[in-house]
Design an enzyme around this catalytic site. Structure first.
Site, PDB file in Angstrom:
ATOM      1  N   LYS A  13      53.310 -24.297  85.376  1.00 56.66           N
ATOM      2  CA  LYS A  13      52.370 -23.210  85.052  1.00 56.66           C
ATOM      3  C   LYS A  13      52.169 -22.294  86.273  1.00 56.66           C
ATOM      4  O   LYS A  13      52.262 -21.084  86.162  1.00 56.66           O
ATOM      5  CB  LYS A  13      51.003 -23.783  84.621  1.00 56.66           C
ATOM      6  CG  LYS A  13      51.080 -24.763  83.464  1.00 56.66           C
ATOM      7  CD  LYS A  13      49.716 -25.297  83.074  1.00 56.66           C
ATOM      8  CE  LYS A  13      49.061 -26.185  84.115  1.00 56.66           C
ATOM      9  NZ  LYS A  13      49.736 -27.466  84.373  1.00 56.66           N
ATOM     10  N   ARG A  88      41.324 -26.491  79.476  1.00 59.28           N
ATOM     11  CA  ARG A  88      41.964 -27.792  79.519  1.00 59.28           C
ATOM     12  C   ARG A  88      41.305 -28.768  78.558  1.00 59.28           C
ATOM     13  O   ARG A  88      41.716 -29.929  78.476  1.00 59.28           O
ATOM     14  CB  ARG A  88      41.794 -28.343  80.916  1.00 59.28           C
ATOM     15  CG  ARG A  88      43.086 -28.526  81.676  1.00 59.28           C
ATOM     16  CD  ARG A  88      42.635 -29.027  83.013  1.00 59.28           C
ATOM     17  NE  ARG A  88      43.668 -29.592  83.798  1.00 59.28           N
ATOM     18  CZ  ARG A  88      44.315 -28.926  84.741  1.00 59.28           C
ATOM     19  NH1 ARG A  88      44.112 -27.652  84.910  1.00 59.28           N
ATOM     20  NH2 ARG A  88      45.171 -29.557  85.491  1.00 59.28           N
ATOM     21  N   ARG A 123      57.049 -31.844  94.940  1.00 58.20           N
ATOM     22  CA  ARG A 123      56.357 -30.566  95.175  1.00 58.20           C
ATOM     23  C   ARG A 123      55.797 -30.486  96.594  1.00 58.20           C
ATOM     24  O   ARG A 123      55.292 -31.463  97.140  1.00 58.20           O
ATOM     25  CB  ARG A 123      55.209 -30.389  94.183  1.00 58.20           C
ATOM     26  CG  ARG A 123      54.398 -29.143  94.504  1.00 58.20           C
ATOM     27  CD  ARG A 123      53.525 -28.703  93.392  1.00 58.20           C
ATOM     28  NE  ARG A 123      52.533 -29.709  93.020  1.00 58.20           N
ATOM     29  CZ  ARG A 123      51.697 -29.549  92.020  1.00 58.20           C
ATOM     30  NH1 ARG A 123      51.752 -28.475  91.270  1.00 58.20           N
ATOM     31  NH2 ARG A 123      50.820 -30.480  91.740  1.00 58.20           N
ATOM     32  N   ARG A 156      50.328 -32.208  98.098  1.00 58.34           N
ATOM     33  CA  ARG A 156      48.955 -32.157  97.589  1.00 58.34           C
ATOM     34  C   ARG A 156      48.413 -33.576  97.431  1.00 58.34           C
ATOM     35  O   ARG A 156      49.142 -34.470  97.019  1.00 58.34           O
ATOM     36  CB  ARG A 156      48.958 -31.454  96.224  1.00 58.34           C
ATOM     37  CG  ARG A 156      48.135 -30.205  96.220  1.00 58.34           C
ATOM     38  CD  ARG A 156      48.356 -29.399  94.989  1.00 58.34           C
ATOM     39  NE  ARG A 156      47.854 -30.050  93.781  1.00 58.34           N
ATOM     40  CZ  ARG A 156      47.870 -29.470  92.583  1.00 58.34           C
ATOM     41  NH1 ARG A 156      48.364 -28.253  92.450  1.00 58.34           N
ATOM     42  NH2 ARG A 156      47.402 -30.104  91.538  1.00 58.34           N
ATOM     43  N   ARG A 167      46.709 -38.320  86.013  1.00 63.98           N
ATOM     44  CA  ARG A 167      46.623 -36.933  85.535  1.00 63.98           C
ATOM     45  C   ARG A 167      47.368 -36.764  84.216  1.00 63.98           C
ATOM     46  O   ARG A 167      46.934 -36.025  83.333  1.00 63.98           O
ATOM     47  CB  ARG A 167      47.190 -35.985  86.598  1.00 63.98           C
ATOM     48  CG  ARG A 167      46.258 -35.841  87.786  1.00 63.98           C
ATOM     49  CD  ARG A 167      46.964 -35.276  88.988  1.00 63.98           C
ATOM     50  NE  ARG A 167      47.403 -33.920  88.801  1.00 63.98           N
ATOM     51  CZ  ARG A 167      48.372 -33.348  89.518  1.00 63.98           C
ATOM     52  NH1 ARG A 167      49.004 -34.039  90.455  1.00 63.98           N
ATOM     53  NH2 ARG A 167      48.713 -32.114  89.294  1.00 63.98           N
TER      54      ARG A 167
HETATM   55  P1  AP5 Z   1      53.996 -26.118  89.392  1.00 60.84           P
HETATM   56  O1  AP5 Z   1      54.299 -24.713  89.010  1.00 60.84           O
HETATM   57  O2  AP5 Z   1      53.279 -26.344  90.681  1.00 60.84           O
HETATM   58  O3  AP5 Z   1      53.277 -26.868  88.176  1.00 60.84           O
HETATM   59  P2  AP5 Z   1      51.849 -26.700  87.544  1.00 60.84           P
HETATM   60  O4  AP5 Z   1      52.019 -26.804  86.076  1.00 60.84           O
HETATM   61  O5  AP5 Z   1      51.171 -25.466  88.067  1.00 60.84           O
HETATM   62  O6  AP5 Z   1      51.199 -28.027  88.108  1.00 60.84           O
HETATM   63  P3  AP5 Z   1      49.804 -28.370  88.731  1.00 60.84           P
HETATM   64  O7  AP5 Z   1      49.931 -29.743  89.321  1.00 60.84           O
HETATM   65  O8  AP5 Z   1      49.332 -27.288  89.662  1.00 60.84           O
HETATM   66  O9  AP5 Z   1      48.954 -28.416  87.505  1.00 60.84           O
HETATM   67  P4  AP5 Z   1      47.767 -29.261  87.286  1.00 60.84           P
HETATM   68  O10 AP5 Z   1      47.462 -28.698  85.962  1.00 60.84           O
HETATM   69  O11 AP5 Z   1      47.770 -30.692  87.367  1.00 60.84           O
HETATM   70  O12 AP5 Z   1      46.885 -28.934  88.574  1.00 60.84           O
HETATM   71  P5  AP5 Z   1      45.697 -27.928  88.806  1.00 60.84           P
HETATM   72  O13 AP5 Z   1      45.863 -27.400  90.167  1.00 60.84           O
HETATM   73  O14 AP5 Z   1      45.566 -26.982  87.669  1.00 60.84           O
HETATM   74  O15 AP5 Z   1      55.371 -26.944  89.383  1.00 60.84           O
HETATM   75  C1  AP5 Z   1      55.419 -28.280  89.787  1.00 60.84           C
HETATM   76  C2  AP5 Z   1      56.676 -28.526  90.641  1.00 60.84           C
HETATM   77  O16 AP5 Z   1      57.843 -28.384  89.822  1.00 60.84           O
HETATM   78  C3  AP5 Z   1      56.825 -27.513  91.774  1.00 60.84           C
HETATM   79  O17 AP5 Z   1      57.301 -28.192  92.889  1.00 60.84           O
HETATM   80  C4  AP5 Z   1      57.844 -26.492  91.230  1.00 60.84           C
HETATM   81  O18 AP5 Z   1      58.611 -25.919  92.278  1.00 60.84           O
HETATM   82  C5  AP5 Z   1      58.690 -27.338  90.294  1.00 60.84           C
HETATM   83  N1  AP5 Z   1      59.135 -26.605  89.108  1.00 60.84           N
HETATM   84  C6  AP5 Z   1      58.413 -25.717  88.391  1.00 60.84           C
HETATM   85  N2  AP5 Z   1      59.115 -25.255  87.336  1.00 60.84           N
HETATM   86  C7  AP5 Z   1      60.314 -25.894  87.375  1.00 60.84           C
HETATM   87  C8  AP5 Z   1      61.472 -25.876  86.545  1.00 60.84           C
HETATM   88  N3  AP5 Z   1      61.560 -25.118  85.456  1.00 60.84           N
HETATM   89  N4  AP5 Z   1      62.496 -26.664  86.890  1.00 60.84           N
HETATM   90  C9  AP5 Z   1      62.421 -27.459  87.981  1.00 60.84           C
HETATM   91  N5  AP5 Z   1      61.367 -27.516  88.796  1.00 60.84           N
HETATM   92  C10 AP5 Z   1      60.320 -26.763  88.508  1.00 60.84           C
HETATM   93  O19 AP5 Z   1      44.450 -28.914  88.726  1.00 60.84           O
HETATM   94  C11 AP5 Z   1      44.168 -29.898  89.718  1.00 60.84           C
HETATM   95  C12 AP5 Z   1      42.888 -30.637  89.369  1.00 60.84           C
HETATM   96  O20 AP5 Z   1      41.787 -29.706  89.313  1.00 60.84           O
HETATM   97  C13 AP5 Z   1      42.871 -31.312  87.990  1.00 60.84           C
HETATM   98  O21 AP5 Z   1      43.433 -32.609  88.023  1.00 60.84           O
HETATM   99  C14 AP5 Z   1      41.360 -31.336  87.695  1.00 60.84           C
HETATM  100  O22 AP5 Z   1      40.724 -32.364  88.395  1.00 60.84           O
HETATM  101  C15 AP5 Z   1      40.878 -30.017  88.266  1.00 60.84           C
HETATM  102  N6  AP5 Z   1      40.898 -28.926  87.269  1.00 60.84           N
HETATM  103  C16 AP5 Z   1      41.643 -27.777  87.325  1.00 60.84           C
HETATM  104  N7  AP5 Z   1      41.421 -27.012  86.242  1.00 60.84           N
HETATM  105  C17 AP5 Z   1      40.512 -27.678  85.474  1.00 60.84           C
HETATM  106  C18 AP5 Z   1      39.902 -27.411  84.228  1.00 60.84           C
HETATM  107  N8  AP5 Z   1      40.188 -26.279  83.531  1.00 60.84           N
HETATM  108  N9  AP5 Z   1      39.045 -28.327  83.723  1.00 60.84           N
HETATM  109  C19 AP5 Z   1      38.742 -29.456  84.404  1.00 60.84           C
HETATM  110  N10 AP5 Z   1      39.299 -29.785  85.599  1.00 60.84           N
HETATM  111  C20 AP5 Z   1      40.168 -28.902  86.133  1.00 60.84           C
END
Ligand code: AP5
Length: 212
Positions: A13, A88, A123, A156, A167
């Site tokens: 994402k 989410r 990552r 991270r 997660r």
């Molecule tokens: P990346 O683009 O970083 O993936 P992502 O989907 O953005 O993953 P996140 O881990 O950031 O999402 P998340 O939803 O767990 O974390 P968030 O920060 O929102 O890609 C991942 C890796 O794969 C990278 O290394 C990239 O280079 C590689 N890649 C990407 N696309 C690829 C492809 N096509 N092919 C190969 N490789 C690829 O949330 C963190 C925490 O915050 C949550 O656990 C929660 O505690 C809290 N939080 C955040 N939002 C909320 C909410 N709305 N409600 C409640 N808690 C929340």
């Protein structure tokens, strides 16, 4: 253009949000990035969020809804935006509707749990600007140095193996129901998050071209 990017943790994402932002010149709001910044600065929101984030659990809805409501009121959000990582839960999606946010499209990036584990364990993120890399799929030009700002690349905290599994469990239980929620509203577009990053980008671009 008001977009939501849905998908498991590590589905890509944030990576796609960066690309769409550059192409369409609209801001991306990542609740993960906003909350990590709040934790770093030890704000009231950060203090409430930290223990949930460290455990791979969701931060309570009322905290996240307040964060996103405030962000969407900013002037730069008026012409369009990308929501990365929010909503989410169904409660968060309903709160957006109650705020009157009219979403153009919800793009769900599908990736198997097995591939998610591979992605998150490779990552690396920039500790200064938050840009995301992967040791194999998207390496930085110089090892452990950000291409954008020369910041240091780090793992991270929630990308530790046991937290990744927590997660994923949270995702299946609480976030996956949103796929059906938006399908019923006729907003959903499904994209396979292929192992080749440029292929995923091309599939997302096709969905966006249909909106232009
Ligand atoms: P990346 O683009 O970083 O993936 P992502 O989907 O953005 O993953 P996140 O881990 O950031 O999402 P998340 O939803 O767990 O974390 P968030 O920060 O929102 O890609 C991942 C890796 O794969 C990278 O290394 C990239 O280079 C590689 N890649 C990407 N696309 C690829 C492809 N096509 N092919 C190969 N490789 C690829 O949330 C963190 C925490 O915050 C949550 O656990 C929660 O505690 C809290 N939080 C955040 N939002 C909320 C909410 N709305 N409600 C409640 N808690 C929340």
């Amino acid at each position: 253009m008001k977009l939501i990017l849905l998908g498991a943790p590590g589905a890509g994402k944030g990576t796609q949000a960066e690309i769409i932002c550059d192409k369409y010149n609209i801001p991306a709001f990542s609740t993960g990035n906003i909350l990590r910044e709040a934790v770093k600065n030890e704000t009231e929101t950060g203090l409430k969020a930290k223990e949930y984030m460290d455990a791979g659990a969701l931060v309570p809805d009322e905290v996240v809804i307040a964060v996103i409501r405030e962000r969407l009121e900013e002037p730069d959000a008026q012409a369009g935006f990308i929501l990365d990582g929010v909503p989410r839960t169904v409660a968060q999606a309903e709160a957006l509707e109650q705020m009157g946010v009219d979403i153009s499209r919800v793009i769900n990036i599908n990736v198997s749990d097995e591939d998610i584990v591979k992605r998150l364990s490779g990552r690396r993120v920039c500790e200064t600007c938050g840009a995301s890399y992967h040791t194999i799929y998207k390496p930085s030009k110089q090892p452990n140095i950000c291409d954008r700002c020369n910041g240091r690349l780090i793992v991270r905290k929630d990308d530790e193996p046991s937290t990744i599994l927590a997660r994923l469990k949270t995702y299946h239980e609480q976030t996956e129901p949103l796929i059906e929620f938006y399908r019923k509203r006729g907003k959903l577009a499904e994209v396979e998050g292929a192992e080749d990053l440029s292929e995923t980008t091309a599939r997302v671009a096709k969905v966006l071209e249909a909106l232009e």
